[in-house]
Design an enzyme around this catalytic site. Structure first.
Site, PDB file in Angstrom:
ATOM      1  CE1 TYR A  79      48.633 -62.250 -52.685  1.00 46.89           C
ATOM      2  CE2 TYR A  79      46.314 -62.271 -52.070  1.00 46.89           C
ATOM      3  CZ  TYR A  79      47.329 -62.657 -52.911  1.00 46.89           C
ATOM      4  OH  TYR A  79      47.051 -63.455 -53.999  1.00 46.89           O
ATOM      5  CE  LYS A  84      48.298 -60.816 -56.035  1.00 45.51           C
ATOM      6  NZ  LYS A  84      49.029 -61.169 -57.279  1.00 45.51           N
TER       7      LYS A  84
END
Length: 256
Positions: free
Chosen positions: A150, A154
């Protein structure tokens, strides 16, 4: 002629709040999501007097992204704003994360933004310019255990923001990333019990020096400012919106 915005991941949370806010600002909105509940967002926009088109789209699928852009042009004549908000979170130790897990998270969070940008930018050029907003995360800068993929996705969005701002600047297209900390959305409240959900909310409120857990509307309001002429000098940057969470070096102690 009304301005037109495409918002991905708009079935709920930040995407829905952004669609409602931009509609209030006079935009016709195209709301896309892999979830069929995206039609509910379009209905809410229409109930407040706005124009909306709901499309079920998997942003990992280039053909579907291309069709979304084509439908937008056919319905509203062009695109002025793109909000790449579609995203998923994946919690697992890096050793326990499979290649399929990696491909899924990167596909939605990063490839999806790339594909939408690729197909929207030429339409914006024809329109004389536009603004692309990538919803990144504070996890691109300061993250927690069990969020490796994750966080990587990002952080990749910030790289995409900077590079595409350079590529698209001559077309009068600005590209900006917004990096929120935890936001009170279904993605945050995804624990097995309500007690665990409330505990997660309390932890993030405690992590903020002003005791604030961001709401979807907080991010939507920032999007509205970024795409406005008041922010015309912003491009190729990542803006942190985190209620002061990252100012505290103890933030790492927040359990996932």
């Amino acid at each position: 002629m009304a301005k037109v915005a495409i918002i991905t991941g708009a079935a709920r949370g930040i995407g829905r709040a952004t669609a409602l806010r931009l509609s209030k600002d006079g935009y016709a909105v195209v709301v896309g999501d892999i979830l069929e509940q995206v039609s509910e967002t379009a209905e809410l926009v229409k109930q407040q007097g706005g124009e909306a088109l709901a499309l079920v789209v998997d942003v990992r699928n280039e053909a579907q992204v291309k069709e979304m852009v084509e439908r937008t042009v056919a319905e509203f004549g062009g695109v002025d704003v793109l909000v790449n908000n579609a995203g998923v979170v994946w919690r697992a130790h890096i050793v326990d994360t499979t290649s399929d897990d990696f491909d899924f998270v990167i596909g939605v969070n990063l490839k999806g933004a790339f594909l939408c940008t690729k197909h929207v930018a030429p339409i914006m050029k024809e329109r004389g310019g536009g603004v692309i907003v990538n919803i990144s995360s504070i996890h691109a800068f300061a993250t927690l255990p069990n969020l490796a993929v994750y966080a990587a996705s990002k952080a990749g969005l910030i790289g995409l923001t900077r590079a595409s701002a350079l590529d698209l600047g001559s077309w009068n297209i600005r590209v900006v990333a917004i990096c929120p900390s935890a936001v009170d959305t279904p993605m945050l409240r995804d624990k097995p019990t309500e007690a665990e959900n409330l505990a997660a909310v309390a932890r993030w409120e405690k992590a903020s020096p002003i005791g604030l857990l961001l709401q979807p509307e907080d991010v939507a309001n920032m999007v509205a400012w970024v795409v406005s002429d008041e922010a015309r000098g912003l491009t190729g940057v990542a803006l942190i919106l985190d209620a002061g969470v990252s100012a505290d070096l103890q933030v790492r102690k927040i359990p996932v």
